[in-house]
Motif scaffolding. Structure first.
Motif, PDB file in Angstrom:
ATOM      1  N   GLU A 199     -38.286 -70.246  28.419  1.00  0.00           N
ATOM      2  CA  GLU A 199     -37.411 -70.334  29.588  1.00  0.00           C
ATOM      3  C   GLU A 199     -36.674 -71.678  29.633  1.00  0.00           C
ATOM      4  O   GLU A 199     -35.486 -71.740  29.958  1.00  0.00           O
ATOM      5  N   LYS A 201     -35.975 -73.586  27.044  1.00  0.00           N
ATOM      6  CA  LYS A 201     -34.979 -73.578  25.963  1.00  0.00           C
ATOM      7  C   LYS A 201     -33.704 -72.889  26.409  1.00  0.00           C
ATOM      8  O   LYS A 201     -32.590 -73.407  26.214  1.00  0.00           O
ATOM      9  N   ASP A 202     -33.841 -71.710  27.018  1.00  0.00           N
ATOM     10  CA  ASP A 202     -32.670 -70.957  27.470  1.00  0.00           C
ATOM     11  C   ASP A 202     -31.886 -71.743  28.526  1.00  0.00           C
ATOM     12  O   ASP A 202     -30.653 -71.763  28.513  1.00  0.00           O
ATOM     13  N   LYS A 203     -32.611 -72.395  29.432  1.00  0.00           N
ATOM     14  CA  LYS A 203     -31.973 -73.169  30.493  1.00  0.00           C
ATOM     15  C   LYS A 203     -31.189 -74.350  29.923  1.00  0.00           C
ATOM     16  O   LYS A 203     -30.040 -74.605  30.309  1.00  0.00           O
ATOM     17  N   LEU A 205     -30.072 -74.789  26.760  1.00  0.00           N
ATOM     18  CA  LEU A 205     -28.959 -74.354  25.921  1.00  0.00           C
ATOM     19  C   LEU A 205     -27.777 -73.870  26.757  1.00  0.00           C
ATOM     20  O   LEU A 205     -26.620 -74.064  26.382  1.00  0.00           O
ATOM     21  N   LYS A 206     -28.073 -73.265  27.897  1.00  0.00           N
ATOM     22  CA  LYS A 206     -27.017 -72.730  28.745  1.00  0.00           C
ATOM     23  C   LYS A 206     -26.252 -73.823  29.481  1.00  0.00           C
ATOM     24  O   LYS A 206     -25.038 -73.735  29.675  1.00  0.00           O
ATOM     25  N   ASN A 207     -26.954 -74.884  29.879  1.00  0.00           N
ATOM     26  CA  ASN A 207     -26.347 -75.879  30.763  1.00  0.00           C
ATOM     27  C   ASN A 207     -26.098 -77.245  30.129  1.00  0.00           C
ATOM     28  O   ASN A 207     -25.338 -78.039  30.675  1.00  0.00           O
ATOM     29  N   TYR A 209     -25.277 -78.041  26.638  1.00  0.00           N
ATOM     30  CA  TYR A 209     -24.371 -78.132  25.498  1.00  0.00           C
ATOM     31  C   TYR A 209     -24.911 -79.111  24.460  1.00  0.00           C
ATOM     32  O   TYR A 209     -24.220 -79.961  23.933  1.00  0.00           O
TER      33      TYR A 209
END
Length: 269
Positions: A199, A201-203, A205-207, A209
């Protein structure tokens, strides 16, 4: 909204620096703003409108190279500065030129630094410097100062060499204050140990850059399986990263260390 307010505040601070410290003593600021101050003193046109007109070509370049959001903030800064220069009276706070150059330079650096922290620009040479820092990892204030030799020389020929030396002092102080506030060139390595690594990692990578390395780990005492995440960020991103970690896993172990050098694929924008 907080970024917009920070840009407005920074631009107003620059307006105070110009009209209360620099312009009364014929001391120029850095970059195109310095040229605008000089032309505003020796011509009947106001410094604010000259600064706006000089920035138009660079604003167009910025739209193509730096994105509409960044230039939108920059346009807000330029307009706010233009209005501030008309509203704030030109009145010397100090009768000492050297003190005015130091305090004027410090206030200018404070204003520009706040604008940079809000992901904007005050225009002029700042746009050129931002383009250069996308390619080379140098302190932003030092880059801006390096491009201001022509402003110092022009001040000497148009006004006096005392004014040129005071301009040089002001520009130096401005660069130092910018680097103290806008620490984009300082890199930090963040290591995160969490049971919610996917979770996180996804957060990130999404915010963020930024690239994130994900590894398997295990607590030596608890024996619990965990994920170890590592990423390299700029210092001004640290607050956002800590907030994201807190939202996903408040109990995550986080280690932050200053990084001297980064090699390989690293986005510098």
């Amino acid at each position: 909204m907080s970024r917009i307010l920070m840009i407005i505040l920074g631009s107003v601070i620059i307006g105070f620096a110009y009209n209360l410290f620099l312009i009364p003593h014929q001391i120029l600021s850095s970059g195109l703003a310095g040229v605008a101050i000089m032309l505003g003193i020796i011509t009947p046109f106001g410094t604010g409108i000259i600064n706006f007109l000089l920035n138009l070509p660079l604003l167009i370049l910025g739209v193509m190279k730096l994105g509409k959001k960044f230039i939108g903030y920059t346009i807000l800064s330029v307009i706010t500065l233009t209005v501030s220069l008309y509203i704030i009276p030109v009145r010397a706070i100090s009768s000492e030129p050297i003190l005015s150059s130091v305090f004027g330079g410090a206030l200018t650096g404070l204003g520009i630094g706040l604008i940079f922290r809000a992901s904007g620009s005050s225009g002029g040479f700042d746009i050129i410097a931002m383009l250069l820092t996308r390619k080379k990892d140098f302190p932003l204030g030092a880059l801006i100062s390096a491009m201001n030799g022509i402003v110092v020389v022009a001040s000497g020929f148009v006004f006096s060499w005392d004014a040129a030396l005071n301009t040089l002092v002001g520009i130096y102080v401005t660069g130092k204050v910018i680097d103290a506030i806008h620490t984009n060139h300082i890199k930090l390595t963040v290591t995160i140990v969490s049971s919610k690594g996917i979770e996180l990692k996804d957060k990130l990578l999404k915010n963020l850059y930024r690239g994130v390395t994900l590894m398997d780990g295990q607590g030596a005492y608890s024996g619990e399986d965990k994920k170890v995440l590592m990423t390299v960020i700029t210092r001004y991103q640290l607050t956002d990263v800590k907030q994201m970690i807190s939202e996903i896993d408040p109990d995550a172990f986080v280690n932050v260390t200053e990084t001297k050098e980064v090699m390989g694929s690293f986005h510098r924008g």
